[in-house]
Design a protein around this motif. Structure first.
Motif, PDB file in Angstrom:
ATOM      1  N   GLN A  81     123.761  -1.743 -56.350  1.00 53.52           N
ATOM      2  CA  GLN A  81     124.026  -2.765 -57.354  1.00 53.52           C
ATOM      3  C   GLN A  81     123.356  -4.085 -56.982  1.00 53.52           C
ATOM      4  O   GLN A  81     122.819  -4.783 -57.840  1.00 53.52           O
ATOM      5  CB  GLN A  81     125.538  -2.975 -57.544  1.00 53.52           C
ATOM      6  CG  GLN A  81     126.208  -1.857 -58.291  1.00 53.52           C
ATOM      7  CD  GLN A  81     125.586  -1.634 -59.654  1.00 53.52           C
ATOM      8  OE1 GLN A  81     125.400  -2.560 -60.438  1.00 53.52           O
ATOM      9  NE2 GLN A  81     125.234  -0.393 -59.948  1.00 53.52           N
ATOM     10  N   ARG A  82     123.374  -4.400 -55.710  1.00 54.01           N
ATOM     11  CA  ARG A  82     122.719  -5.622 -55.239  1.00 54.01           C
ATOM     12  C   ARG A  82     121.212  -5.567 -55.513  1.00 54.01           C
ATOM     13  O   ARG A  82     120.614  -6.541 -55.964  1.00 54.01           O
ATOM     14  CB  ARG A  82     122.985  -5.783 -53.756  1.00 54.01           C
ATOM     15  CG  ARG A  82     122.553  -7.084 -53.200  1.00 54.01           C
ATOM     16  CD  ARG A  82     123.040  -7.244 -51.781  1.00 54.01           C
ATOM     17  NE  ARG A  82     122.578  -8.505 -51.250  1.00 54.01           N
ATOM     18  CZ  ARG A  82     122.476  -8.777 -49.984  1.00 54.01           C
ATOM     19  NH1 ARG A  82     122.841  -7.878 -49.088  1.00 54.01           N
ATOM     20  NH2 ARG A  82     122.045  -9.939 -49.574  1.00 54.01           N
ATOM     21  N   ILE A  83     120.611  -4.421 -55.244  1.00 55.27           N
ATOM     22  CA  ILE A  83     119.181  -4.237 -55.495  1.00 55.27           C
ATOM     23  C   ILE A  83     118.872  -4.360 -56.985  1.00 55.27           C
ATOM     24  O   ILE A  83     117.904  -5.016 -57.377  1.00 55.27           O
ATOM     25  CB  ILE A  83     118.700  -2.878 -54.934  1.00 55.27           C
ATOM     26  CG1 ILE A  83     118.705  -2.918 -53.404  1.00 55.27           C
ATOM     27  CG2 ILE A  83     117.324  -2.519 -55.474  1.00 55.27           C
ATOM     28  CD1 ILE A  83     118.542  -1.564 -52.753  1.00 55.27           C
ATOM     29  N   ILE A  84     119.697  -3.746 -57.824  1.00 49.31           N
ATOM     30  CA  ILE A  84     119.490  -3.810 -59.273  1.00 49.31           C
ATOM     31  C   ILE A  84     119.524  -5.262 -59.749  1.00 49.31           C
ATOM     32  O   ILE A  84     118.693  -5.698 -60.548  1.00 49.31           O
ATOM     33  CB  ILE A  84     120.529  -2.940 -60.011  1.00 49.31           C
ATOM     34  CG1 ILE A  84     120.232  -1.458 -59.773  1.00 49.31           C
ATOM     35  CG2 ILE A  84     120.568  -3.261 -61.503  1.00 49.31           C
ATOM     36  CD1 ILE A  84     121.336  -0.509 -60.213  1.00 49.31           C
ATOM     37  N   LYS A  85     120.496  -6.040 -59.237  1.00 52.46           N
ATOM     38  CA  LYS A  85     120.597  -7.457 -59.626  1.00 52.46           C
ATOM     39  C   LYS A  85     119.384  -8.245 -59.142  1.00 52.46           C
ATOM     40  O   LYS A  85     118.844  -9.076 -59.872  1.00 52.46           O
ATOM     41  CB  LYS A  85     121.880  -8.063 -59.058  1.00 52.46           C
ATOM     42  CG  LYS A  85     123.126  -7.595 -59.768  1.00 52.46           C
ATOM     43  CD  LYS A  85     124.374  -8.185 -59.136  1.00 52.46           C
ATOM     44  CE  LYS A  85     125.623  -7.626 -59.805  1.00 52.46           C
ATOM     45  NZ  LYS A  85     126.847  -8.103 -59.158  1.00 52.46           N
ATOM     46  N   LEU A  86     118.941  -7.993 -57.920  1.00 51.99           N
ATOM     47  CA  LEU A  86     117.772  -8.701 -57.389  1.00 51.99           C
ATOM     48  C   LEU A  86     116.503  -8.353 -58.164  1.00 51.99           C
ATOM     49  O   LEU A  86     115.661  -9.222 -58.414  1.00 51.99           O
ATOM     50  CB  LEU A  86     117.589  -8.389 -55.902  1.00 51.99           C
ATOM     51  CG  LEU A  86     118.618  -9.029 -54.963  1.00 51.99           C
ATOM     52  CD1 LEU A  86     118.465  -8.469 -53.559  1.00 51.99           C
ATOM     53  CD2 LEU A  86     118.479 -10.536 -54.969  1.00 51.99           C
ATOM     54  N   GLU A  87     116.377  -7.082 -58.553  1.00 54.24           N
ATOM     55  CA  GLU A  87     115.211  -6.682 -59.344  1.00 54.24           C
ATOM     56  C   GLU A  87     115.224  -7.373 -60.705  1.00 54.24           C
ATOM     57  O   GLU A  87     114.175  -7.782 -61.211  1.00 54.24           O
ATOM     58  CB  GLU A  87     115.169  -5.164 -59.505  1.00 54.24           C
ATOM     59  CG  GLU A  87     114.757  -4.447 -58.234  1.00 54.24           C
ATOM     60  CD  GLU A  87     114.853  -2.935 -58.332  1.00 54.24           C
ATOM     61  OE1 GLU A  87     115.571  -2.415 -59.222  1.00 54.24           O
ATOM     62  OE2 GLU A  87     114.219  -2.258 -57.507  1.00 54.24           O
ATOM     63  N   ALA A  88     116.411  -7.516 -61.301  1.00 53.55           N
ATOM     64  CA  ALA A  88     116.521  -8.210 -62.589  1.00 53.55           C
ATOM     65  C   ALA A  88     116.126  -9.682 -62.433  1.00 53.55           C
ATOM     66  O   ALA A  88     115.432 -10.238 -63.286  1.00 53.55           O
ATOM     67  CB  ALA A  88     117.937  -8.084 -63.137  1.00 53.55           C
ATOM     68  N   LYS A  89     116.559 -10.306 -61.339  1.00 53.13           N
ATOM     69  CA  LYS A  89     116.175 -11.699 -61.082  1.00 53.13           C
ATOM     70  C   LYS A  89     114.669 -11.822 -60.887  1.00 53.13           C
ATOM     71  O   LYS A  89     114.053 -12.782 -61.340  1.00 53.13           O
ATOM     72  CB  LYS A  89     116.889 -12.229 -59.835  1.00 53.13           C
ATOM     73  CG  LYS A  89     118.324 -12.597 -60.065  1.00 53.13           C
ATOM     74  CD  LYS A  89     118.925 -13.199 -58.806  1.00 53.13           C
ATOM     75  CE  LYS A  89     120.369 -13.578 -59.017  1.00 53.13           C
ATOM     76  NZ  LYS A  89     120.977 -14.165 -57.810  1.00 53.13           N
TER      77      LYS A  89
END
Length: 118
Positions: A81-89
Motif C-alpha cells: 500500500q505504501r508503494i502504491i501511494k508513492l507511485e501515485a505521488k
C-alpha cells in the motif's frame, strides 16, 4: 527481540513443464490475505470462463514460494500500500513537472516577444 521471517527449507521450485491441459503454466503473484506476494504457477486458462480440456476447467496450481510467516502477512500488504501511494505521488509530480515546463516555455516566449517589441 522482534520476530522475524525465516524459512528453514527455502527450496526453489522449478516451473512445471505443462498443466493438465498441456499448456505452459504462468507465474502469478497472489495478493490474498493469507498469501500476500506469494508466487505460484497456474494454467493460463485458470481464470478463463471458457471450459477447456474436455469441458472441465484446468485447475492446475503449484506454489513457487514457501509459505509466508505471520509477520510477513502483515508487513507485505502494508508495504504494498505504501508503494502504491508513492507511485501515485510520483505520477502526480510528473504531471506537475510537465505543466511547469509548459508554463516556463510560455514565459520565455512572452519575454522574447516583449524584448523584440521594444
Amino acid at each position: 527481540m522482534e520476530a522475524s521471517c525465516s524459512t528453514s527449507s527455502s527450496v526453489r521450485r522449478r516451473a512445471p513443464m505443462t498443466c493438465y491441459c498441456n499448456k505452459k503454466p504462468v507465474l502469478v503473484v497472489a495478493w490474498t490475505e493469507d498469501n500476500p506476494g506469494r508466487r505460484f504457477y497456474g494454467c493460463p486458462n485458470y481464470w478463463s470462463i471458457i471450459c477447456v480440456s474436455g469441458g472441465r476447467k484446468c485447475r492446475f496450481f503449484q506454489w513457487r514460494d514457501d509459505e509466508i510467516c505471520e509477520r510477513g502477512k502483515v508487513l507485505i500488504p502494508q508495504q504494498r500500500q505504501r508503494i502504491i501511494k508513492l507511485e501515485a505521488k510520483l505520477v502526480d509530480c510528473k504531471k506537475r513537472e510537465k505543466f511547469l515546463v509548459v508554463v516556463v516555455a510560455l514565459l520565455v516566449v512572452i519575454f522574447v516577444v516583449l524584448c523584440l517589441l521594444r
